[in-house]
Design an enzyme around this catalytic site. Structure first.
Site, PDB file in Angstrom:
ATOM      1  N   ASN A 187      11.747  -8.568   6.362  1.00 55.63           N
ATOM      2  CA  ASN A 187      12.272  -7.661   7.463  1.00 55.63           C
ATOM      3  C   ASN A 187      11.474  -8.485   9.212  1.00 55.63           C
ATOM      4  O   ASN A 187      10.250  -8.584   9.046  1.00 55.63           O
ATOM      5  CB  ASN A 187      11.075  -6.208   8.030  1.00 55.63           C
ATOM      6  CG  ASN A 187      11.961  -5.541   7.294  1.00 55.63           C
ATOM      7  OD1 ASN A 187      13.131  -5.230   6.822  1.00 55.63           O
ATOM      8  ND2 ASN A 187      11.121  -4.759   6.410  1.00 55.63           N
ATOM      9  N   HIS A 214       6.157 -11.797   5.832  1.00 59.33           N
ATOM     10  CA  HIS A 214       5.791 -11.229   4.664  1.00 59.33           C
ATOM     11  C   HIS A 214       7.236 -11.068   3.849  1.00 59.33           C
ATOM     12  O   HIS A 214       8.423 -11.007   4.479  1.00 59.33           O
ATOM     13  CB  HIS A 214       4.943  -9.873   4.437  1.00 59.33           C
ATOM     14  CG  HIS A 214       5.654  -8.761   5.138  1.00 59.33           C
ATOM     15  ND1 HIS A 214       5.508  -8.447   6.474  1.00 59.33           N
ATOM     16  CD2 HIS A 214       5.879  -7.802   4.956  1.00 59.33           C
ATOM     17  CE1 HIS A 214       5.333  -8.025   7.736  1.00 59.33           C
ATOM     18  NE2 HIS A 214       6.550  -7.462   6.676  1.00 59.33           N
ATOM     19  N   ILE A 243       0.704  -0.885   0.125  1.00 61.85           N
ATOM     20  CA  ILE A 243      -0.251  -0.152   0.035  1.00 61.85           C
ATOM     21  C   ILE A 243       1.090   1.582  -0.221  1.00 61.85           C
ATOM     22  O   ILE A 243       0.229   2.148  -0.248  1.00 61.85           O
ATOM     23  CB  ILE A 243      -0.675   0.216   1.008  1.00 61.85           C
ATOM     24  CG1 ILE A 243      -2.392   0.869   0.897  1.00 61.85           C
ATOM     25  CG2 ILE A 243      -0.414   0.419   2.248  1.00 61.85           C
ATOM     26  CD1 ILE A 243      -3.622   0.727   1.652  1.00 61.85           C
ATOM     27  N   VAL A 249       4.681  -5.513  10.719  1.00 64.61           N
ATOM     28  CA  VAL A 249       2.908  -6.399  10.095  1.00 64.61           C
ATOM     29  C   VAL A 249       3.382  -7.746  10.856  1.00 64.61           C
ATOM     30  O   VAL A 249       4.363  -8.092  10.182  1.00 64.61           O
ATOM     31  CB  VAL A 249       2.365  -6.052   9.111  1.00 64.61           C
ATOM     32  CG1 VAL A 249       1.392  -7.568   9.086  1.00 64.61           C
ATOM     33  CG2 VAL A 249       2.261  -5.224   8.830  1.00 64.61           C
TER      34      VAL A 249
HETATM   35  P1  AMP Z   1       7.373  -4.705   7.255  1.00 65.89           P
HETATM   36  O1  AMP Z   1       7.331  -3.374   7.575  1.00 65.89           O
HETATM   37  O2  AMP Z   1       8.550  -5.602   6.405  1.00 65.89           O
HETATM   38  O3  AMP Z   1       5.993  -5.405   8.603  1.00 65.89           O
HETATM   39  O4  AMP Z   1       6.462  -4.469   6.422  1.00 65.89           O
HETATM   40  C1  AMP Z   1       4.968  -4.006   5.747  1.00 65.89           C
HETATM   41  C2  AMP Z   1       4.288  -3.535   5.134  1.00 65.89           C
HETATM   42  O5  AMP Z   1       2.979  -3.724   4.860  1.00 65.89           O
HETATM   43  C3  AMP Z   1       4.935  -2.660   4.550  1.00 65.89           C
HETATM   44  O6  AMP Z   1       5.774  -2.218   3.474  1.00 65.89           O
HETATM   45  C4  AMP Z   1       2.975  -0.994   4.684  1.00 65.89           C
HETATM   46  O7  AMP Z   1       2.963  -0.514   3.566  1.00 65.89           O
HETATM   47  C5  AMP Z   1       2.631  -2.450   3.925  1.00 65.89           C
HETATM   48  N1  AMP Z   1       1.068  -3.123   4.108  1.00 65.89           N
HETATM   49  C6  AMP Z   1       0.608  -2.247   5.560  1.00 65.89           C
HETATM   50  N2  AMP Z   1      -0.672  -2.558   5.492  1.00 65.89           N
HETATM   51  C7  AMP Z   1      -1.460  -2.884   4.088  1.00 65.89           C
HETATM   52  C8  AMP Z   1      -2.008  -3.274   3.177  1.00 65.89           C
HETATM   53  N3  AMP Z   1      -3.306  -3.405   4.070  1.00 65.89           N
HETATM   54  N4  AMP Z   1      -2.133  -2.852   2.212  1.00 65.89           N
HETATM   55  C9  AMP Z   1      -1.154  -3.488   1.089  1.00 65.89           C
HETATM   56  N5  AMP Z   1       0.061  -3.319   1.911  1.00 65.89           N
HETATM   57  C10 AMP Z   1      -0.150  -2.810   3.649  1.00 65.89           C
END
Ligand code: AMP
Length: 116
Positions: A92, A105, A35, A101
């Site tokens: 990460n 991922h 996003i 999150v």
């Molecule tokens: P991390 O910092 O590795 O946990 O990355 C989490 C990623 O999830 C970030 O790059 C956010 O921009 C992405 N993210 C969070 N919420 C959403 C969402 N609803 N749809 C798509 N990406 C998301």
């Protein structure tokens, strides 16, 4: 040991509680666009299983889940036409890794020559 938080945003996507525009799905993983893209192409691939991070995944998931997940990452890159130009994978992990999150991922970053 970290307890999996069922209310994290990716868990809600997997449960269908919030909409997700899937660009890929198989029995092990789904993929969608980040996003807040940090590159011209910024995709996320997540396993369907409830794993908090890379350490949780590699210690608890079956070999089939692990290989299925990484094959899905490769399939996404191929389907999105990223193989020739190349791409970067980022996972990460935990606090010091900057993970926001708490559902495992892989970030796929591509579309330009990335600085380190
Ligand atoms: P991390 O910092 O590795 O946990 O990355 C989490 C990623 O999830 C970030 O790059 C956010 O921009 C992405 N993210 C969070 N919420 C959403 C969402 N609803 N749809 C798509 N990406 C998301």
């Amino acid at each position: 040991m970290k307890v999996y938080d069922e209310s994290n945003v990716f868990a809600k996507m997997l449960k269908g509680d919030i909409p997700v525009n899937k660009i890929y799905e198989d029995q092990y993983a789904i993929a969608f666009a980040d996003i807040h893209p940090k590159a011209p192409v910024h995709l996320l691939v997540i396993p369907k299983g409830a794993y908090t991070d890379f350490s949780d995944f590699t210690s608890k998931a079956s070999s089939e889940e692990i290989s299925g997940f990484f094959k899905a990452v490769g399939a996404v890159a191929a389907e999105q036409g990223l193989v020739d130009g190349g791409y970067r994978l980022v996972m990460n992990t935990g606090r010091d890794g900057g993970q926001e999150v708490p559902h495992l991922h892989v970030h796929i970053l591509a579309g330009k020559k990335l600085a380190f």
